[in-house]
Design an enzyme around this catalytic site. Sequence first.
Site, mmCIF file in Angstrom:
data_model
loop_
_atom_site.group_PDB
_atom_site.id
_atom_site.type_symbol
_atom_site.label_atom_id
_atom_site.label_comp_id
_atom_site.label_asym_id
_atom_site.label_seq_id
_atom_site.Cartn_x
_atom_site.Cartn_y
_atom_site.Cartn_z
ATOM 1 N N TYR A 31 0.829 -1.203 0.000
ATOM 2 C CA TYR A 31 0.000 0.000 0.000
ATOM 3 C C TYR A 31 0.866 1.256 0.000
ATOM 4 O O TYR A 31 2.090 1.187 0.152
ATOM 5 C CB TYR A 31 -0.965 -0.011 1.185
ATOM 6 C CG TYR A 31 -0.347 0.315 2.544
ATOM 7 C CD1 TYR A 31 0.459 -0.596 3.215
ATOM 8 C CD2 TYR A 31 -0.587 1.548 3.163
ATOM 9 C CE1 TYR A 31 1.012 -0.297 4.454
ATOM 10 C CE2 TYR A 31 -0.046 1.851 4.404
ATOM 11 C CZ TYR A 31 0.757 0.929 5.039
ATOM 12 O OH TYR A 31 1.305 1.231 6.261
ATOM 13 N N ARG A 50 8.168 4.616 -4.451
ATOM 14 C CA ARG A 50 8.231 3.691 -3.310
ATOM 15 C C ARG A 50 7.230 2.544 -3.508
ATOM 16 O O ARG A 50 7.511 1.399 -3.147
ATOM 17 C CB ARG A 50 7.955 4.438 -2.000
ATOM 18 C CG ARG A 50 8.149 3.529 -0.785
ATOM 19 C CD ARG A 50 8.085 4.296 0.514
ATOM 20 N NE ARG A 50 6.763 4.843 0.762
ATOM 21 C CZ ARG A 50 6.456 5.615 1.793
ATOM 22 N NH1 ARG A 50 7.388 5.953 2.670
ATOM 23 N NH2 ARG A 50 5.236 6.075 1.960
ATOM 24 N N ARG A 98 -7.531 -20.654 -2.377
ATOM 25 C CA ARG A 98 -6.573 -20.428 -1.292
ATOM 26 C C ARG A 98 -5.435 -21.438 -1.329
ATOM 27 O O ARG A 98 -5.627 -22.630 -1.097
ATOM 28 C CB ARG A 98 -7.270 -20.505 0.076
ATOM 29 C CG ARG A 98 -6.313 -20.135 1.201
ATOM 30 C CD ARG A 98 -6.888 -20.284 2.592
ATOM 31 N NE ARG A 98 -5.855 -19.924 3.579
ATOM 32 C CZ ARG A 98 -4.904 -20.756 4.000
ATOM 33 N NH1 ARG A 98 -4.851 -21.988 3.539
ATOM 34 N NH2 ARG A 98 -3.974 -20.336 4.864
ATOM 35 N N HIS A 100 -0.869 -21.126 -0.786
ATOM 36 C CA HIS A 100 0.180 -20.151 -0.497
ATOM 37 C C HIS A 100 0.936 -19.641 -1.726
ATOM 38 O O HIS A 100 1.164 -18.440 -1.849
ATOM 39 C CB HIS A 100 1.170 -20.707 0.534
ATOM 40 C CG HIS A 100 0.609 -20.750 1.933
ATOM 41 N ND1 HIS A 100 -0.443 -21.581 2.291
ATOM 42 C CD2 HIS A 100 0.934 -20.065 3.049
ATOM 43 C CE1 HIS A 100 -0.740 -21.395 3.564
ATOM 44 N NE2 HIS A 100 0.088 -20.482 4.061
ATOM 45 N N LYS A 146 6.307 -1.643 1.944
ATOM 46 C CA LYS A 146 5.119 -1.124 2.633
ATOM 47 C C LYS A 146 3.992 -2.151 2.463
ATOM 48 O O LYS A 146 3.107 -2.016 1.603
ATOM 49 C CB LYS A 146 4.748 0.258 2.073
ATOM 50 C CG LYS A 146 3.974 1.131 3.044
ATOM 51 C CD LYS A 146 4.015 2.585 2.642
ATOM 52 C CE LYS A 146 3.043 3.468 3.410
ATOM 53 N NZ LYS A 146 3.148 3.464 4.860
ATOM 54 N N GLU A 179 12.479 2.449 13.839
ATOM 55 C CA GLU A 179 11.494 3.474 13.479
ATOM 56 C C GLU A 179 10.350 3.429 14.482
ATOM 57 O O GLU A 179 10.460 2.777 15.516
ATOM 58 C CB GLU A 179 10.988 3.249 12.051
ATOM 59 C CG GLU A 179 10.375 1.880 11.815
ATOM 60 C CD GLU A 179 9.917 1.655 10.378
ATOM 61 O OE1 GLU A 179 9.689 2.617 9.642
ATOM 62 O OE2 GLU A 179 9.774 0.479 9.998
ATOM 63 N N LEU A 203 10.959 1.475 6.995
ATOM 64 C CA LEU A 203 10.312 2.021 5.808
ATOM 65 C C LEU A 203 11.030 3.314 5.412
ATOM 66 O O LEU A 203 11.227 4.193 6.251
ATOM 67 C CB LEU A 203 8.840 2.321 6.085
ATOM 68 C CG LEU A 203 8.097 2.735 4.819
ATOM 69 C CD1 LEU A 203 7.722 1.509 4.003
ATOM 70 C CD2 LEU A 203 6.875 3.549 5.135
HETATM 71 N N1 PDD Z 1 2.775 5.084 7.602
HETATM 72 N N2 PDD Z 1 7.468 3.798 9.039
HETATM 73 C C1 PDD Z 1 6.316 3.101 9.016
HETATM 74 C C2 PDD Z 1 6.296 1.716 9.551
HETATM 75 C C3 PDD Z 1 5.149 3.689 8.493
HETATM 76 O O1 PDD Z 1 4.005 2.980 8.447
HETATM 77 C C4 PDD Z 1 5.193 5.032 8.017
HETATM 78 C C5 PDD Z 1 4.000 5.720 7.463
HETATM 79 C C6 PDD Z 1 6.419 5.721 8.053
HETATM 80 C C7 PDD Z 1 6.567 7.135 7.550
HETATM 81 O O2 PDD Z 1 6.598 7.181 6.144
HETATM 82 P P1 PDD Z 1 6.049 8.450 5.353
HETATM 83 O O3 PDD Z 1 6.801 9.620 5.842
HETATM 84 O O4 PDD Z 1 6.352 8.153 3.931
HETATM 85 O O5 PDD Z 1 4.581 8.551 5.639
HETATM 86 C C8 PDD Z 1 7.531 5.064 8.565
HETATM 87 C C9 PDD Z 1 1.570 5.594 6.967
HETATM 88 C C10 PDD Z 1 1.324 7.027 7.196
HETATM 89 C C11 PDD Z 1 0.416 4.668 7.304
HETATM 90 O O6 PDD Z 1 0.673 3.475 7.394
HETATM 91 O O7 PDD Z 1 -0.715 5.139 7.438
#
Ligand code: PDD
Length: 284
Positions: A31, A50, A98, A100, A146, A179, A203
């Site tokens: 996402y 990204r 379903r 894997h 992501k 993070e 991320l």
């Molecule tokens: N999340 N690290 C993680 C695990 C995140 O889920 C996010 C952002 C960030 C920051 O990335 P960015 O600056 O590109 O938003 C870092 C979004 C906002 C979400 O999952 O809703």
Amino acid sequence: MNVYLNGAFMPIEEAKVPVLDRGFLFGDGVYEVIPVYARNAFRMRDHLQRLQHSLDGIRLPNPHSEEEWEAILDVLIAQLPLDDHYLYLHITRGVAKRDHPFPNPPVPPTVFVMSSPLSHPSAETIASGVACITVQDNRWLRCDIKAISLLPNVLMRQASIDAGCGEAILIRDDSFMTEGSASNIFMVKDDVLFAPPKDHLMLPGITYDVILELAAAHGIKAEIRKIMKEELFSADELILTSSTREVMPITSLDGQAIGSGKPGAMFAQLYPLYQTFKKEIMCK
Ligand code: PDD
């Protein structure tokens, strides 16, 4: 307000996905979250790049070219009121029996995009900062993707809420900080802004990039290196960034005050820089 699902725009109530969708069954998808300020998408190119990185990471072909993505997003942006929103893009490996392994032959991916209102941190939060807890980073080793499978992040974020805090700071191997559960984290010590390296354990945040660019452009000393857990507690400041929470000061960690326990000088410098940068981009 319409959403986009597999080639069509429709009211959200009409957007339906079969229960055999691999996103539903396996969390097999990725996402993106793109802020939209007054109908201007923030760093759309970077977010789409990204997204490509995430799709490559799960070996799912991108269903759209950058131009096609922009055309879809433009339709959704055009229907937004002028206040700030974010676009949520969600792509799964599609609907199949379903099992894997990847469906063979491949099936069309499920592509979903919606918008949601963006609620900025309140003036009170900016003035007082957020309290955080540390938690063990028990995620997999591809946190640069992501992925929609966010169960560890959900549990860690809830742990912070249960502790009366606003975010969980993740510690890998009981040793270094990666993070936040849904944000990137910076540390300030002796007027230097420290950021963890963009590797496979975090991320690569778009807001993280913007903050480092602003630091470089305004003569703020910045260093990218591993940040150890113990350093966090003796930091002068900790700062959180994300697309939805922008830039926020962290003023306590595991119940201990960070620095003076109030937002510090680096935050006081970065916050207006970020707001000005946002406004300038939006006026282009
Ligand atoms: N999340 N690290 C993680 C695990 C995140 O889920 C996010 C952002 C960030 C920051 O990335 P960015 O600056 O590109 O938003 C870092 C979004 C906002 C979400 O999952 O809703």
